[in-house]
Design an enzyme around this catalytic site. Structure first.
Site, short mmCIF file in Angstrom:
data_model
loop_
_atom_site.label_atom_id
_atom_site.label_comp_id
_atom_site.label_asym_id
_atom_site.label_seq_id
_atom_site.Cartn_x
_atom_site.Cartn_y
_atom_site.Cartn_z
N LEU A 15 0.83 -1.20 0.00
CA LEU A 15 0.00 0.00 0.00
C LEU A 15 0.86 1.24 0.00
O LEU A 15 2.04 1.20 0.37
CB LEU A 15 -0.93 -0.02 1.21
N CYS A 16 0.26 2.35 -0.39
CA CYS A 16 0.91 3.65 -0.43
C CYS A 16 1.59 3.93 0.91
O CYS A 16 0.99 3.65 1.95
CB CYS A 16 -0.14 4.72 -0.73
N PRO A 17 2.80 4.40 0.88
CA PRO A 17 3.62 4.87 -0.24
C PRO A 17 4.61 3.83 -0.78
O PRO A 17 5.47 4.17 -1.56
CB PRO A 17 4.38 6.03 0.37
N ASP A 42 -2.31 -1.73 -5.60
CA ASP A 42 -2.89 -0.53 -4.98
C ASP A 42 -3.34 0.42 -6.09
O ASP A 42 -2.51 0.94 -6.83
CB ASP A 42 -1.84 0.14 -4.09
#
Length: 80
Positions: A15-17, A42
């Protein structure tokens, strides 16, 4: 390493980042004008990675959705 060889970054299930960080780390090791494909799950990476690439002078060559994965192909910036 030839500029025609495509390097793959597997950022699936991150997931981000983290997809952007993995992309940044890979690009730092590559020569100018190298192709790099990022495979991620994502959906935010479809905006985050191209935005990061533009800021750093890289170009997005192609994006596609393959089932539930997103493939983003970049070309690293030409040598300054």
């Amino acid at each position: 390493m030839s500029t025609s060889d495509e390097i793959i970054v597997d950022a699936r299930r991150l997931l981000c980042p983290l997809p952007v960080i993995r992309t940044q780390d890979a690009v730092a090791k590559l020569p100018p004008e190298q192709l790099l494909k990022v495979i991620c799950t994502d959906p935010g990476a479809l905006q985050d990675i191209p935005a990061w690439a533009r800021i750093h002078g890289h170009s997005v060559v192609h994006t596609e959705t393959v089932e539930r994965e997103y493939h983003i192909t970049l070309r690293t910036a030409a040598k300054a």
